[in-house]
Each structure stands twice: as C-alpha cells, then as structure tokens.
Motif scaffolding. Sequence first.
Motif, mmCIF file in Angstrom:
data_model
loop_
_atom_site.group_PDB
_atom_site.id
_atom_site.type_symbol
_atom_site.label_atom_id
_atom_site.label_comp_id
_atom_site.label_asym_id
_atom_site.label_seq_id
_atom_site.Cartn_x
_atom_site.Cartn_y
_atom_site.Cartn_z
ATOM 1 N N GLU A 95 -2.644 7.437 0.011
ATOM 2 C CA GLU A 95 -2.945 6.874 1.334
ATOM 3 C C GLU A 95 -4.299 6.166 1.333
ATOM 4 O O GLU A 95 -4.442 5.077 1.888
ATOM 5 N N LEU A 96 -5.292 6.808 0.727
ATOM 6 C CA LEU A 96 -6.619 6.203 0.675
ATOM 7 C C LEU A 96 -6.614 4.928 -0.170
ATOM 8 O O LEU A 96 -7.221 3.919 0.214
ATOM 9 N N CYS A 97 -5.916 4.950 -1.279
ATOM 10 C CA CYS A 97 -5.794 3.745 -2.107
ATOM 11 C C CYS A 97 -5.064 2.647 -1.344
ATOM 12 O O CYS A 97 -5.437 1.469 -1.416
ATOM 13 N N ALA A 98 -4.024 3.011 -0.601
ATOM 14 C CA ALA A 98 -3.263 2.032 0.170
ATOM 15 C C ALA A 98 -4.137 1.371 1.234
ATOM 16 O O ALA A 98 -3.983 0.174 1.507
ATOM 17 N N THR A 99 -5.061 2.117 1.812
ATOM 18 C CA THR A 99 -5.970 1.531 2.800
ATOM 19 C C THR A 99 -6.846 0.470 2.149
ATOM 20 O O THR A 99 -7.036 -0.613 2.697
ATOM 21 N N PHE A 100 -7.367 0.767 0.967
ATOM 22 C CA PHE A 100 -8.151 -0.229 0.236
ATOM 23 C C PHE A 100 -7.304 -1.448 -0.113
ATOM 24 O O PHE A 100 -7.741 -2.591 0.054
ATOM 25 N N VAL A 101 -6.087 -1.217 -0.596
ATOM 26 C CA VAL A 101 -5.210 -2.330 -0.974
ATOM 27 C C VAL A 101 -4.894 -3.189 0.250
ATOM 28 O O VAL A 101 -4.907 -4.420 0.186
ATOM 29 N N HIS A 102 -4.627 -2.544 1.380
ATOM 30 C CA HIS A 102 -4.359 -3.295 2.618
ATOM 31 C C HIS A 102 -5.550 -4.176 2.978
ATOM 32 O O HIS A 102 -5.388 -5.355 3.304
ATOM 33 N N PHE A 103 -6.733 -3.607 2.909
ATOM 34 C CA PHE A 103 -7.953 -4.348 3.208
ATOM 35 C C PHE A 103 -8.092 -5.554 2.279
ATOM 36 O O PHE A 103 -8.408 -6.665 2.717
ATOM 37 N N ILE A 104 -7.828 -5.358 1.006
ATOM 38 C CA ILE A 104 -7.917 -6.441 0.025
ATOM 39 C C ILE A 104 -6.875 -7.519 0.327
ATOM 40 O O ILE A 104 -7.182 -8.715 0.305
ATOM 41 N N LEU A 105 -5.648 -7.103 0.638
ATOM 42 C CA LEU A 105 -4.592 -8.077 0.927
ATOM 43 C C LEU A 105 -4.895 -8.893 2.182
ATOM 44 O O LEU A 105 -4.629 -10.099 2.219
ATOM 45 N N VAL A 106 -5.452 -8.254 3.197
ATOM 46 C CA VAL A 106 -5.819 -8.992 4.414
ATOM 47 C C VAL A 106 -6.917 -10.010 4.105
ATOM 48 O O VAL A 106 -6.866 -11.153 4.572
ATOM 49 N N GLN A 107 -7.896 -9.614 3.304
ATOM 50 C CA GLN A 107 -8.958 -10.549 2.921
ATOM 51 C C GLN A 107 -8.406 -11.731 2.137
ATOM 52 O O GLN A 107 -8.774 -12.881 2.396
ATOM 53 N N VAL A 108 -7.532 -11.446 1.183
ATOM 54 C CA VAL A 108 -6.933 -12.521 0.377
ATOM 55 C C VAL A 108 -6.106 -13.438 1.266
ATOM 56 O O VAL A 108 -6.171 -14.666 1.136
ATOM 57 N N LEU A 161 -14.798 4.336 7.297
ATOM 58 C CA LEU A 161 -14.392 5.668 7.756
ATOM 59 C C LEU A 161 -13.579 6.406 6.690
ATOM 60 O O LEU A 161 -13.692 7.628 6.564
ATOM 61 N N HIS A 162 -12.788 5.687 5.923
ATOM 62 C CA HIS A 162 -12.038 6.342 4.840
ATOM 63 C C HIS A 162 -12.976 6.827 3.734
ATOM 64 O O HIS A 162 -12.777 7.906 3.179
ATOM 65 N N VAL A 163 -13.986 6.038 3.429
ATOM 66 C CA VAL A 163 -14.963 6.478 2.431
ATOM 67 C C VAL A 163 -15.693 7.718 2.948
ATOM 68 O O VAL A 163 -15.915 8.678 2.212
ATOM 69 N N PHE A 164 -16.046 7.713 4.231
ATOM 70 C CA PHE A 164 -16.687 8.890 4.821
ATOM 71 C C PHE A 164 -15.749 10.092 4.776
ATOM 72 O O PHE A 164 -16.172 11.217 4.495
#
Length: 195
Positions: A95-108, A161-164
């Motif tokens: 789940e945490l990895c997916a949040t990072f991937v989502h963030f990256i995909l939105v940026q791209v 918040l996920h990193v926290f």
Amino acid sequence: MAKPSPIFKRFWVAYGGSGALLRSPYLYVALLIAPLCWGTWSAPNWWDTVISVLPNLLGFTLGGFAIFVSFGDARFIASLAAEEENAVRPTVYRELCATFVHFILVQVAALVLAIVTKGMWFQANLPDYIASALPIANLAWGAFCYAVFLYALTSIVAIALHVFRISTMYELYQRMAAPDEPGCSCRIEQEATKS
C-alpha cells in the motif's frame, strides 16, 4: 481493447482503485484550487511552470521512494510485507509503495500533458467553425491539465503523511523489540537512562 498489465493491476488494487482516487481529499483540494489559478491556465505558456517545476519534484520523489524502500532493517520491512489476515487485502508495504507509485504517475502525467500541450501550440489557418471553438477547447484543456498539475502538488501532503506513518510504525517496532537484543536502540536508551 488491450487488458491492463498485471503489474498495473496489482498497483491499482494496492492503491485502492478508483474508489481511493475519488475519495482523495488531495484531488478535491486540487480541483478547488484550479479556478483560483484561472489567470495562469487561461493564458498561453502555463505549461512552462509545469515543465520547470515537475522534473525537480519527480527526481526528489524517486529519491524519496528509493530511501523508503531501504528504510529500516530487514525484519521491519518483512513485518510491513507480512500477509494481512484478509489475504485479498494488500500488505502495508505494498500500500505504501502504491502511494509512491501513484504520486509518480500523477507527476509524469502532468509533465507529459504540459509537454504535449506546449508542442501543440501553433498558429494555423483553420475553418471558422473550428477557429471559433478553439478558445473554449483551449480553456477546458488548460483547466484539466493544470488541475492534474495541482493534484501532483497536493499529493505531496499524502506522501509526507505516509512517510510519517512509516516513521511512527518504525518507532513502535523499535519499542516492541526485545530490550536485550544486540543492536536494539531500546537497550541503548535503557543504558543511557541508568547513568
């Protein structure tokens, strides 16, 4: 129609699917901010802001993702990746990895939209019925693309918040570790409080 790749399907399930996207407060904050930025996306060259900001943010995000993946010791990572009671539910780690991937995909996506829009901005003699509709189409497209950019920016809060969340999980993990275990920070703290 082509089926989504298995890795994308696993990512989308771990992220929470369209339900998670539609429940995201960061998406709605971006949509609320977009009209306030009318002066930017309603005029040509709005894409320059996106193109100048996102590559740096994307690099920072990829670096943060690499740090996250290597955060903690092997047992902590294994505890995050441990199967949930409900086997259908993704692990905390996924789940945490997916949040990072989502963030990256939105940026791209925001970066690609800006680059494509910049490439499509040119002068041409068009029939009147197209020329009259083009300003409205440009406004709608600019609003959509800039909203995606704003979503990439508001998603920074979700990542923070996920990193926290991970740091508090690691802190709890360290507190639960056996005090007599070699290398345990709990033992070091106990020794420091004795003297």
